[in-house]
Design a protein around this motif. Structure first.
Motif, PDB file in Angstrom:
ATOM      1  N   TYR A 265       0.824  -1.223   0.000  1.00 24.23           N
ATOM      2  CA  TYR A 265       0.000   0.000   0.000  1.00 24.23           C
ATOM      3  C   TYR A 265       0.847   1.257   0.000  1.00 24.23           C
ATOM      4  CZ  TYR A 265      -3.761  -3.207   1.188  1.00 24.23           C
ATOM      5  OH  TYR A 265      -4.658  -4.232   1.171  1.00 24.23           O
ATOM      6  N   ALA A 266       2.123   1.065   0.361  1.00 22.96           N
ATOM      7  CA  ALA A 266       3.015   2.225   0.417  1.00 22.96           C
ATOM      8  C   ALA A 266       3.658   2.504  -0.930  1.00 22.96           C
ATOM      9  CB  ALA A 266       4.095   1.998   1.484  1.00 22.96           C
ATOM     10  N   SER A 267       3.303   1.730  -1.947  1.00 21.36           N
ATOM     11  CA  SER A 267       3.872   2.007  -3.264  1.00 21.36           C
ATOM     12  C   SER A 267       3.427   3.390  -3.723  1.00 21.36           C
ATOM     13  CB  SER A 267       3.384   0.963  -4.271  1.00 21.36           C
ATOM     14  OG  SER A 267       3.507   1.468  -5.582  1.00 21.36           O
ATOM     15  N   PRO A 268       4.366   4.180  -4.243  1.00 15.96           N
ATOM     16  CA  PRO A 268       3.991   5.533  -4.674  1.00 15.96           C
ATOM     17  C   PRO A 268       2.942   5.517  -5.778  1.00 15.96           C
ATOM     18  CG  PRO A 268       6.208   4.965  -5.430  1.00 15.96           C
ATOM     19  CD  PRO A 268       5.782   3.882  -4.500  1.00 15.96           C
ATOM     20  N   PHE A 269       2.888   4.410  -6.523  1.00 19.33           N
ATOM     21  CA  PHE A 269       1.930   4.357  -7.633  1.00 19.33           C
ATOM     22  C   PHE A 269       0.495   4.330  -7.126  1.00 19.33           C
ATOM     23  CE2 PHE A 269       5.003   4.219 -10.885  1.00 19.33           C
ATOM     24  CZ  PHE A 269       6.073   3.474 -10.425  1.00 19.33           C
ATOM     25  N   ARG A 270       0.291   3.754  -5.921  1.00 15.17           N
ATOM     26  CA  ARG A 270      -1.057   3.742  -5.341  1.00 15.17           C
ATOM     27  C   ARG A 270      -1.502   5.163  -5.015  1.00 15.17           C
ATOM     28  NH1 ARG A 270      -3.526  -1.433  -3.248  1.00 15.17           N
ATOM     29  NH2 ARG A 270      -1.936  -2.988  -3.701  1.00 15.17           N
ATOM     30  N   THR A 271      -0.544   5.933  -4.460  1.00 15.91           N
ATOM     31  CA  THR A 271      -0.859   7.330  -4.142  1.00 15.91           C
ATOM     32  C   THR A 271      -1.181   8.095  -5.423  1.00 15.91           C
ATOM     33  OG1 THR A 271       0.757   7.134  -2.349  1.00 15.91           O
ATOM     34  CG2 THR A 271      -0.041   9.339  -2.846  1.00 15.91           C
ATOM     35  N   ALA A 272      -0.449   7.756  -6.497  1.00 16.06           N
ATOM     36  CA  ALA A 272      -0.675   8.431  -7.778  1.00 16.06           C
ATOM     37  C   ALA A 272      -2.050   8.102  -8.334  1.00 16.06           C
ATOM     38  CB  ALA A 272       0.411   8.033  -8.774  1.00 16.06           C
ATOM     39  N   GLU A 273      -2.514   6.855  -8.135  1.00 18.58           N
ATOM     40  CA  GLU A 273      -3.865   6.474  -8.575  1.00 18.58           C
ATOM     41  C   GLU A 273      -4.903   7.400  -7.956  1.00 18.58           C
ATOM     42  OE1 GLU A 273      -4.766   2.410  -7.620  1.00 18.58           O
ATOM     43  OE2 GLU A 273      -3.348   1.608  -9.090  1.00 18.58           O
ATOM     44  N   ALA A 274      -4.706   7.742  -6.677  1.00 17.41           N
ATOM     45  CA  ALA A 274      -5.661   8.595  -5.959  1.00 17.41           C
ATOM     46  C   ALA A 274      -5.430  10.066  -6.246  1.00 17.41           C
ATOM     47  CB  ALA A 274      -5.556   8.311  -4.458  1.00 17.41           C
ATOM     48  N   PHE A 275      -4.454  10.374  -7.093  1.00 18.22           N
ATOM     49  CA  PHE A 275      -4.059  11.756  -7.385  1.00 18.22           C
ATOM     50  C   PHE A 275      -3.682  12.507  -6.113  1.00 18.22           C
ATOM     51  CE2 PHE A 275      -3.094  14.940 -10.179  1.00 18.22           C
ATOM     52  CZ  PHE A 275      -3.883  16.095 -10.126  1.00 18.22           C
ATOM     53  N   ALA A 276      -3.123  11.757  -5.169  1.00 23.12           N
ATOM     54  CA  ALA A 276      -2.629  12.429  -3.959  1.00 23.12           C
ATOM     55  C   ALA A 276      -1.162  12.800  -4.101  1.00 23.12           C
ATOM     56  CB  ALA A 276      -2.857  11.535  -2.738  1.00 23.12           C
ATOM     57  N   VAL A 277      -0.537  12.373  -5.155  1.00 17.09           N
ATOM     58  CA  VAL A 277       0.738  12.945  -5.611  1.00 17.09           C
ATOM     59  C   VAL A 277       0.477  13.312  -7.059  1.00 17.09           C
ATOM     60  CG1 VAL A 277       1.762  10.728  -6.361  1.00 17.09           C
ATOM     61  CG2 VAL A 277       3.245  12.655  -5.779  1.00 17.09           C
ATOM     62  N   GLU A 278       0.982  14.453  -7.475  1.00 16.12           N
ATOM     63  CA  GLU A 278       0.538  14.994  -8.765  1.00 16.12           C
ATOM     64  C   GLU A 278       1.111  14.231  -9.954  1.00 16.12           C
ATOM     65  OE1 GLU A 278       1.087  16.989  -5.990  1.00 16.12           O
ATOM     66  OE2 GLU A 278      -1.097  17.005  -5.943  1.00 16.12           O
ATOM     67  N   GLU A 279       2.356  13.778  -9.870  1.00 13.96           N
ATOM     68  CA  GLU A 279       2.938  13.022 -10.979  1.00 13.96           C
ATOM     69  C   GLU A 279       4.142  12.235 -10.492  1.00 13.96           C
ATOM     70  OE1 GLU A 279       1.442  12.810 -13.717  1.00 13.96           O
ATOM     71  OE2 GLU A 279       2.854  12.005 -15.173  1.00 13.96           O
ATOM     72  N   ILE A 280       4.301  11.033 -11.035  1.00 15.38           N
ATOM     73  CA  ILE A 280       5.546  10.284 -10.822  1.00 15.38           C
ATOM     74  C   ILE A 280       6.316  10.358 -12.127  1.00 15.38           C
ATOM     75  CG2 ILE A 280       6.558   8.028 -10.340  1.00 15.38           C
ATOM     76  CD1 ILE A 280       4.235   7.431  -8.543  1.00 15.38           C
ATOM     77  N   ILE A 281       7.581  10.778 -12.021  1.00 13.74           N
ATOM     78  CA  ILE A 281       8.357  10.997 -13.246  1.00 13.74           C
ATOM     79  C   ILE A 281       9.496   9.999 -13.349  1.00 13.74           C
ATOM     80  CG2 ILE A 281       7.780  13.451 -13.285  1.00 13.74           C
ATOM     81  CD1 ILE A 281      10.666  14.014 -12.286  1.00 13.74           C
ATOM     82  N   ASP A 282       9.979   9.845 -14.565  1.00 11.28           N
ATOM     83  CA  ASP A 282      11.189   9.062 -14.804  1.00 11.28           C
ATOM     84  C   ASP A 282      12.361   9.916 -14.307  1.00 11.28           C
ATOM     85  OD1 ASP A 282      13.527   7.964 -15.960  1.00 11.28           O
ATOM     86  OD2 ASP A 282      12.347   7.084 -17.582  1.00 11.28           O
ATOM     87  N   PRO A 283      13.177   9.417 -13.384  1.00 12.42           N
ATOM     88  CA  PRO A 283      14.275  10.237 -12.842  1.00 12.42           C
ATOM     89  C   PRO A 283      15.141  10.863 -13.929  1.00 12.42           C
ATOM     90  CG  PRO A 283      14.125   8.169 -11.647  1.00 12.42           C
ATOM     91  CD  PRO A 283      13.141   8.082 -12.760  1.00 12.42           C
ATOM     92  N   ARG A 284      15.303  10.142 -15.041  1.00 15.71           N
ATOM     93  CA  ARG A 284      16.174  10.664 -16.085  1.00 15.71           C
ATOM     94  C   ARG A 284      15.628  11.939 -16.709  1.00 15.71           C
ATOM     95  NH1 ARG A 284      16.474   4.708 -18.736  1.00 15.71           N
ATOM     96  NH2 ARG A 284      14.261   4.927 -18.185  1.00 15.71           N
ATOM     97  N   GLU A 285      14.333  12.151 -16.564  1.00 10.36           N
ATOM     98  CA  GLU A 285      13.683  13.326 -17.160  1.00 10.36           C
ATOM     99  C   GLU A 285      13.539  14.480 -16.183  1.00 10.36           C
ATOM    100  OE1 GLU A 285      10.783  10.677 -20.077  1.00 10.36           O
ATOM    101  OE2 GLU A 285       9.950  11.779 -18.362  1.00 10.36           O
ATOM    102  N   THR A 286      14.176  14.387 -15.021  1.00 10.78           N
ATOM    103  CA  THR A 286      13.971  15.407 -13.995  1.00 10.78           C
ATOM    104  C   THR A 286      14.296  16.803 -14.510  1.00 10.78           C
ATOM    105  OG1 THR A 286      14.480  13.790 -12.278  1.00 10.78           O
ATOM    106  CG2 THR A 286      14.582  16.104 -11.650  1.00 10.78           C
ATOM    107  N   ARG A 287      15.418  16.932 -15.225  1.00  9.82           N
ATOM    108  CA  ARG A 287      15.788  18.268 -15.699  1.00  9.82           C
ATOM    109  C   ARG A 287      14.774  18.842 -16.686  1.00  9.82           C
ATOM    110  NH1 ARG A 287      19.702  22.085 -16.493  1.00  9.82           N
ATOM    111  NH2 ARG A 287      20.029  22.770 -18.639  1.00  9.82           N
ATOM    112  N   PRO A 288      14.409  18.131 -17.743  1.00  9.39           N
ATOM    113  CA  PRO A 288      13.411  18.701 -18.664  1.00  9.39           C
ATOM    114  C   PRO A 288      12.092  19.035 -17.974  1.00  9.39           C
ATOM    115  CG  PRO A 288      14.325  16.666 -19.583  1.00  9.39           C
ATOM    116  CD  PRO A 288      14.937  16.850 -18.228  1.00  9.39           C
TER     117      PRO A 288
END
Lengths: 538, 73
Positions: A488-511
């Motif tokens: 239940y602590a997987s960040p993707f679960r939080t993302a499903e509920a839109f309680a975190v706005e976006e999960i990004i690919d770390p490699r794309e952090t700068r763009p």
């Protein structure tokens, strides 16, 4: 009083100048004397002590030829029986306007070669604590640079004046008000005590020379008299105490040139005043640069630390970073940098130091940096890996809870756009200090992100105590409940509920960050002007 | 000839020692791993050189600013 150089005046300066030639000759003579400061022997003594003169410091800091001195002729003239000028001692302070990277600044500093830089009781000051140069900075809304090399008030003026005056009654009020309107940078380049020491602290950025300058409320003689303690000035107020331990001064420099370079570097991120936006310096570092190494920089084992410095460096424009307080409050990293040429304020937890747990010093460091960026319209980016507040007896004795909640309070009052990138842990009240709910609450996370009021480890032990105690094998029971909750602590679960706005690919952090930083510009423009603060910090 | 004393950034204990006195190291090589606040904290070589002195062993307690090793180049 210095003697006039017999070679300087070709003929005696008349008591009443008559011809144009006489007037220009007097001007040239007086200017020449002012430039000689305390005289060649005093200048040699300054150099022998490993220090530059104030005029050399100004020259090395400002753009070539840009220094326009004001108050050059302020000082004390020596006259003969016929009222002819025979000597001139300049005031122990040099000040004026100059340009740093093309932008105007007000700059001043004590001239230690003249009477050790102490004020000599004239009714009008050029600078030091308040004074003309600070009024200039205020009036024209330009940054103020203080090159501090003075010991402060002295009792020797009392006899000349005939009475004592209240401390700092004229001057410090300007020093205080400037902090809300223009960037103020102070370099402590001598031994600062009393007034000059106080002046250095009323700055947005302060720097001192490691092993070369000192700063304290009062020096060794006063300490010996008051407390019977014998301590030398380096032990009492050198960089190792003032910068590393106490955070009294923000940064340490390896020599005077480095200190001046740091002032320059600091100012390059700042607007000239709070009514302007900070300068954008176009970068040839492409904003769409993806970094493969970011995919694996966070170790698989949660207990393993990694270099947050390295991570941040891969995201910001190359060589654009300037760290503030690198040796103090090391559990957090505070750094000015650029993304796509735009200034940003980076606040990043340092997992190498107590897992990034926020202690009292880290909280203080974070608070100052947030207020700095909020005041000068520099968007903040949090790189989060914080397990919570620091725990334990030492932490409680240092008031970590109060300092940390003060950081939460200040974070909650920010007006400048903030972005939060959760790299790994974001727990508890310390985690709260990395998000701004008054803003659009934009939290981005890496797939390694994890968050909550408290982590599952430890949280289970507290929350399921009865079940654990009642079990045949409590240790196994605890592990069983932890394993049950972990999915239940997987960040993707939080993302499903839109309680975190976006999960990004770390490699794309700068763009990704580049886009939001560019977007922030419109918001910054709406909010130019001074910050009004109300409420009492806890 | 640079001689750098590497000190501990944290109070904790020594978990693993990865290099011995006399070993050659590159900048960034992990010399030892500390444990503090349940975290494993790698201590890296500040520059290339030789591990001239190693002051600690596994399970030693360390204090903040305590010298851990000396790297000579």
């Amino acid at each position: 009083m210095t003697q006039s150089d017999p070679r300087a005046a070709r003929q005696p300066i008349p008591a009443v100048p008559g011809t144009a030639e006489e007037r220009l000759a007097e001007l040239e003579f007086r200017r020449d004397q002012a430039r000689r400061m305390g005289g060649p022997e005093a200048v040699d003594r300054q150099h022998a002590a490993g220090r530059l003169t104030v005029r050399e410091r100004i020259e090395r800091l400002v753009d070539d030829g840009s220094f326009r001195e004001i108050g050059t002729l302020a000082g004390t003239g020596g006259y003969d029986a016929e009222n002819r000028l025979v000597s001139f001692t300049p005031a122990p302070y040099v000040a004026g306007l100059a340009r740093i990277e093309g932008r105007p600044v007000a700059i001043g500093g004590e001239d230690f070669t003249v009477r050790g830089g102490t004020s000599f009781g004239s009714t009008r000051r050029k600078g030091g604590q308040g004074g003309f140069i600070e009024d200039l900075a205020h009036h024209y809304r330009v940054p103020l640079v203080n090159l501090i090399d003075g010991a402060g008030g002295t009792v020797t003026s009392i006899k000349k004046r005939g009475y004592t005056v209240f401390p700092g009654v004229h001057g410090f009020e300007r020093s205080v008000s400037l902090l809300g309107s223009v960037p103020v940078a102070s370099a402590v380049l001598g031994t600062a005590a009393g007034g000059p020491a106080g002046r250095a602290i009323l700055s947005h950025f302060s720097v001192m020379v490691r092993g070369g300058s000192q700063i304290f409320a009062a020096g060794p003689p006063v300490v010996r008299r008051s407390l019977g303690q014998t301590v030398d000035k380096e032990q009492l107020g050198g960089a190792s105490v003032a910068v590393d331990t106490a955070g009294t001064v923000h940064n340490a420099a390896k020599d005077e040139q480095d200190a001046l370079d740091q002032v320059r570097r600091f100012l390059s991120f700042m607007p000239s005043n709070v009514w302007e936006l900070p300068p954008v310096v176009p970068s040839d570092d492409p904003t769409d640069r993806c970094e493969e190494a970011l995919a694996t920089i966070v170790p698989e084992r949660r207990t393993q630390a990694y270099s947050m410095h390295r991570l941040v460096h891969m995201v910001v424009d190359r060589d654009s970073d300037f760290e503030i307080r690198p040796t103090f409050g090391k559990a957090v990293i505070t750094m000015l940098a650029r993304i796509g040429g735009r200034p940003v304020g980076i606040i990043a937890n340092n997992p190498m130091v107590y897992g990034g747990a926020m202690d009292a010093k880290a909280a203080r460091k974070q608070i100052h940096f947030m207020e700095l960026c909020d005041t000068f319209h520099i968007p903040l980016i949090f790189f989060v890996d914080v397990p919570g507040f620091m725990v334990g007896t030492k932490a409680e004795e240092e008031g970590t809870l109060r300092e940390g909640m003060r950081a939460v309070y200040v974070a909650g009052n920010l007006r400048v756009p903030t972005l939060t990138v959760v790299i790994r842990k974001c727990y508890g009240m310390a985690g709260m200090a990395t998000c701004n709910k008054n803003d659009i609450d934009l939290k981005l996370a890496w797939p390694t992100g994890e968050w909550g009021s408290l982590p599952i480890e430890g949280g289970v032990a507290a929350g399921f105590r009865r079940e654990i105690m009642a079990a045949d094998d409590p240790v196994a029971k605890e592990k069983e409940i932890e394993a049950e909750l972990r999915p239940y602590a997987s960040p993707f679960r939080t993302a499903e509920a839109f309680a975190v706005e976006e999960i990004i690919d770390p490699r794309e952090t700068r763009p990704v960050l580049s886009e939001f930083v560019a977007l922030a510009e419109r918001r910054l423009q709406i909010n130019v002007g001074p910050r009004l603060r109300s409420g009492v910090q806890p | 000839m640079a001689k750098t004393e590497v000190t501990s950034e944290v109070t904790g204990s020594v978990w693993k020692v990865e290099r011995a006195e006399g070993d050659t190291v590159e900048e960034g090589d992990v010399i030892l791993i500390l444990e503090s606040m349940k975290m494993e904290i790698p201590v890296e070589a500040p520059h290339a050189g030789v591990v001239a002195k190693l002051f600690v062993a596994p399970e030693d307690s360390v204090e903040e600013d305590q010298p851990l090793c000396v790297i000579e180049s």
